[in-house]
Motif scaffolding. Structure first.
Motif, PDB file in Angstrom:
ATOM      1  N   GLU A  75       0.834  -1.219   0.000  1.00  0.00           N
ATOM      2  CA  GLU A  75       0.000   0.000   0.000  1.00  0.00           C
ATOM      3  C   GLU A  75       0.862   1.260   0.000  1.00  0.00           C
ATOM      4  OE1 GLU A  75      -2.601  -0.647   3.334  1.00  0.00           O
ATOM      5  OE2 GLU A  75      -3.656  -2.268   2.265  1.00  0.00           O
ATOM      6  N   ARG A  76       1.963   1.210   0.724  1.00  0.00           N
ATOM      7  CA  ARG A  76       2.886   2.360   0.734  1.00  0.00           C
ATOM      8  C   ARG A  76       3.502   2.563  -0.657  1.00  0.00           C
ATOM      9  NH1 ARG A  76       4.496   7.320   1.889  1.00  0.00           N
ATOM     10  NH2 ARG A  76       6.652   7.551   2.569  1.00  0.00           N
ATOM     11  N   ILE A  77       3.883   1.475  -1.306  1.00  0.00           N
ATOM     12  CA  ILE A  77       4.444   1.556  -2.669  1.00  0.00           C
ATOM     13  C   ILE A  77       3.396   2.160  -3.613  1.00  0.00           C
ATOM     14  CG2 ILE A  77       5.326   0.223  -4.655  1.00  0.00           C
ATOM     15  CD1 ILE A  77       7.331   0.211  -2.314  1.00  0.00           C
ATOM     16  N   GLU A  78       2.138   1.726  -3.467  1.00  0.00           N
ATOM     17  CA  GLU A  78       1.065   2.236  -4.333  1.00  0.00           C
ATOM     18  C   GLU A  78       0.831   3.729  -4.097  1.00  0.00           C
ATOM     19  OE1 GLU A  78      -1.528  -1.903  -4.870  1.00  0.00           O
ATOM     20  OE2 GLU A  78      -1.957  -0.583  -3.168  1.00  0.00           O
ATOM     21  N   ALA A  79       0.932   4.157  -2.852  1.00  0.00           N
ATOM     22  CA  ALA A  79       0.756   5.587  -2.538  1.00  0.00           C
ATOM     23  C   ALA A  79       1.875   6.416  -3.174  1.00  0.00           C
ATOM     24  CB  ALA A  79       0.734   5.793  -1.022  1.00  0.00           C
ATOM     25  N   ILE A  80       3.107   5.890  -3.114  1.00  0.00           N
ATOM     26  CA  ILE A  80       4.253   6.580  -3.736  1.00  0.00           C
ATOM     27  C   ILE A  80       4.055   6.626  -5.257  1.00  0.00           C
ATOM     28  CG2 ILE A  80       6.765   6.454  -4.156  1.00  0.00           C
ATOM     29  CD1 ILE A  80       6.909   5.009  -1.326  1.00  0.00           C
ATOM     30  N   HIS A  81       3.579   5.510  -5.806  1.00  0.00           N
ATOM     31  CA  HIS A  81       3.343   5.403  -7.255  1.00  0.00           C
ATOM     32  C   HIS A  81       2.327   6.446  -7.741  1.00  0.00           C
ATOM     33  CE1 HIS A  81       2.789   3.636 -11.188  1.00  0.00           C
ATOM     34  NE2 HIS A  81       1.526   3.326 -10.935  1.00  0.00           N
ATOM     35  N   SER A  83       1.938   9.428  -6.817  1.00  0.00           N
ATOM     36  CA  SER A  83       2.549  10.745  -7.046  1.00  0.00           C
ATOM     37  C   SER A  83       3.765  10.683  -7.978  1.00  0.00           C
ATOM     38  CB  SER A  83       2.941  11.398  -5.711  1.00  0.00           C
ATOM     39  OG  SER A  83       3.974  10.669  -5.096  1.00  0.00           O
ATOM     40  N   GLU A  84       4.443   9.538  -8.031  1.00  0.00           N
ATOM     41  CA  GLU A  84       5.723   9.481  -8.758  1.00  0.00           C
ATOM     42  C   GLU A  84       5.685   8.697 -10.064  1.00  0.00           C
ATOM     43  OE1 GLU A  84       8.190  11.363  -7.746  1.00  0.00           O
ATOM     44  OE2 GLU A  84       7.061  11.937  -5.967  1.00  0.00           O
ATOM     45  N   LYS A  85       4.635   7.894 -10.293  1.00  0.00           N
ATOM     46  CA  LYS A  85       4.511   7.080 -11.518  1.00  0.00           C
ATOM     47  C   LYS A  85       5.759   6.199 -11.734  1.00  0.00           C
ATOM     48  CE  LYS A  85       0.474   8.609 -12.885  1.00  0.00           C
ATOM     49  NZ  LYS A  85       0.042   8.808 -11.489  1.00  0.00           N
ATOM     50  N   ILE A  86       5.879   5.181 -10.898  1.00  0.00           N
ATOM     51  CA  ILE A  86       7.029   4.260 -10.969  1.00  0.00           C
ATOM     52  C   ILE A  86       6.853   3.326 -12.175  1.00  0.00           C
ATOM     53  CG2 ILE A  86       8.236   2.369  -9.772  1.00  0.00           C
ATOM     54  CD1 ILE A  86       7.135   3.637  -7.110  1.00  0.00           C
ATOM     55  N   ASP A  87       7.865   3.257 -13.031  1.00  0.00           N
ATOM     56  CA  ASP A  87       7.825   2.324 -14.171  1.00  0.00           C
ATOM     57  C   ASP A  87       8.385   0.959 -13.788  1.00  0.00           C
ATOM     58  OD1 ASP A  87       6.863   4.118 -16.320  1.00  0.00           O
ATOM     59  OD2 ASP A  87       8.694   5.226 -15.868  1.00  0.00           O
ATOM     60  N   VAL A  88       9.524   0.979 -13.068  1.00  0.00           N
ATOM     61  CA  VAL A  88      10.184  -0.280 -12.690  1.00  0.00           C
ATOM     62  C   VAL A  88      10.565  -0.214 -11.214  1.00  0.00           C
ATOM     63  CG1 VAL A  88      12.191  -1.798 -13.096  1.00  0.00           C
ATOM     64  CG2 VAL A  88      11.091  -0.663 -15.028  1.00  0.00           C
ATOM     65  N   LEU A  89      10.340  -1.320 -10.506  1.00  0.00           N
ATOM     66  CA  LEU A  89      10.720  -1.427  -9.099  1.00  0.00           C
ATOM     67  C   LEU A  89      11.771  -2.530  -8.974  1.00  0.00           C
ATOM     68  CD1 LEU A  89      10.252  -1.051  -5.976  1.00  0.00           C
ATOM     69  CD2 LEU A  89       8.396  -2.701  -6.200  1.00  0.00           C
ATOM     70  N   LEU A 107       0.927  -5.163  -8.651  1.00  0.00           N
ATOM     71  CA  LEU A 107       1.747  -3.999  -9.013  1.00  0.00           C
ATOM     72  C   LEU A 107       1.731  -3.772 -10.529  1.00  0.00           C
ATOM     73  CD1 LEU A 107       4.793  -4.645  -6.621  1.00  0.00           C
ATOM     74  CD2 LEU A 107       3.094  -2.830  -6.371  1.00  0.00           C
ATOM     75  N   ALA A 108       1.824  -4.872 -11.281  1.00  0.00           N
ATOM     76  CA  ALA A 108       1.868  -4.779 -12.754  1.00  0.00           C
ATOM     77  C   ALA A 108       0.606  -4.133 -13.312  1.00  0.00           C
ATOM     78  CB  ALA A 108       2.074  -6.159 -13.356  1.00  0.00           C
ATOM     79  N   LYS A 109      -0.546  -4.430 -12.710  1.00  0.00           N
ATOM     80  CA  LYS A 109      -1.814  -3.851 -13.168  1.00  0.00           C
ATOM     81  C   LYS A 109      -1.803  -2.330 -13.081  1.00  0.00           C
ATOM     82  CE  LYS A 109      -4.914  -7.728 -12.361  1.00  0.00           C
ATOM     83  NZ  LYS A 109      -5.555  -8.485 -11.288  1.00  0.00           N
TER      84      LYS A 109
END
Length: 348
Positions: A75-81, A83-89, A107-109
């Motif tokens: 959930e924390r990763i999704e919250a960061i995503h 605002s930041e639009k993460i392409d690769v983790l 995450l991929a979805k």
């Protein structure tokens, strides 16, 4: 050629005497010929040195330990995503991999790509299952005993001569010369990493390592072997040199082909004086000495990002032999504001 703009989130910025792979992974990505990366540093502690290294990360976020439950971390990763639009983790710790593997589809979805081993691959190479792994894939491994209590010391002494290696599930390994040292190591490791504690036959020889990258279909995308030249009291390489070793390369390629390994890995091997190779551990991620592979001509972090994005990657077969890495410590002077910001706001 214009570089592809991309946002990459990376864990493992603890560049201490027991370094995480995050900083060298980022250095490899920053040297990429194809990507112009914006780097999001993900940290567990507010004193991880990667937070304070100039020019390394564009943003830093603190994340909860996986032990607090997968959902909280994801959930924390999704919250960061958001605002930041993460392409690769790119996760870089053994202990967090399970949470990310389990939630790979979730995450991929949302557009967060990873390139990680499958759960079966991850579990069958765990230290407490290494003997079965060796038999299944035709690799020599030391004998081992999984210990849940100290009452098993007599079993251990029946099975092995001293010294023996005492290891934790995720990290830590001690050489024990006698029963008393077994007990000390057992208590230390079980308190930190839980059970089982693994007792492993001590194989005499030279420790050699291979960093490799598998495409998930049985092909070896990259592989570089090295010998540790300087080892810390935590068993970490503080210096190493690339080797020409066809047997190690063949062993690596065979394992990747048979297991269809997906993602980065490190094989820890002992080469005996009879030139036999014993596999003592498989780390299911990129190791902290990855920058040696980059310096020797194989940019493994860049190739991993390409694979995560579904791009074509040609296998890298050449690397420079006799390239060395030497680690050093370095005092960075930083302002209290940065420390206060990550401590209070959980982001910078």
């Amino acid at each position: 050629m214009d570089k592809q703009k991309i946002t990459i989130a990376v864990t493992g910025l603890n560049n201490t005497d027991n370094p995480g792979p995050g900083v060298p992974v980022i250095r490899g990505i920053k040297e990429s010929a194809v990507f112009e990366a914006r780097i999001i540093g993900l940290v567990y502690e507010n004193l991880e040195p990667g937070i304070y290294m100039e020019g390394l990360c564009d943003r830093i976020f603190q994340i909860p330990y996986p032990s607090s439950g997968s959902d909280e971390l994801i959930e924390r990763i999704e919250a960061i995503h958001r605002s930041e639009k993460i392409d690769v983790l790119i996760p870089n710790f053994d202990a967090e991999l399970f949470s990310f593997m389990k939630n790979e589809e979730r995450l991929a979805k949302q557009g967060i790509h990873t390139f990680l081993p499958g759960l079966k691959q991850f579990q069958e190479r765990e230290k407490d299952k290494l003997e079965e792994f060796g038999k299944k894939y035709g690799v020599k491994v030391p004998g081992s005993l999984n210990m849940g209590s100290l009452s098993q010391i007599s079993d251990l002494e029946d099975k092995f001569d001293y010294p023996v290696m005492i290891k934790g599930q995720f990290y830590d390994a001690y050489v024990a010369q006698n029963e008393e040292q077994v007990k000390q190591a057992f208590h230390k490791i079980s308190a930190k990493w839980g059970f089982p504690v693994i007792a492993q036959e001590f194989v005499r020889g030279t420790e050699v390592n291979v960093i490799a990258l598998g495409d998930g279909k049985g092909n070896t995308v990259a592989a570089v072997p090295m010998r540790k030249q300087y080892i810390t009291d935590k068993g970490k390489a503080w210096g190493g040199i690339t080797l020409a070793d066809d047997k190690m390369m063949e062993l690596t390629r065979n394992l990747i082909q048979k297991t269809k390994w997906r993602g980065g890995m490190e094989l820890e091997l002992i080469k005996t004086n009879k030139s036999e190779y014993y596999l003592i551990e498989i780390n299911p991620r990129i190791p902290a000495w990855v920058y040696l592979a980059v310096g020797a001509g194989q940019n493994i972090p860049e190739a991993l990002v390409k694979l995560a994005l579904g791009q074509k990657v040609e296998p890298m077969t050449e690397y420079k032999i006799g390239k060395m890495f030497v680690r050093y410590s370095y005092d960075a002077i930083v302002d209290l504001e940065k420390f206060a910001a990550i401590s209070m706001n959980k982001e910078i």
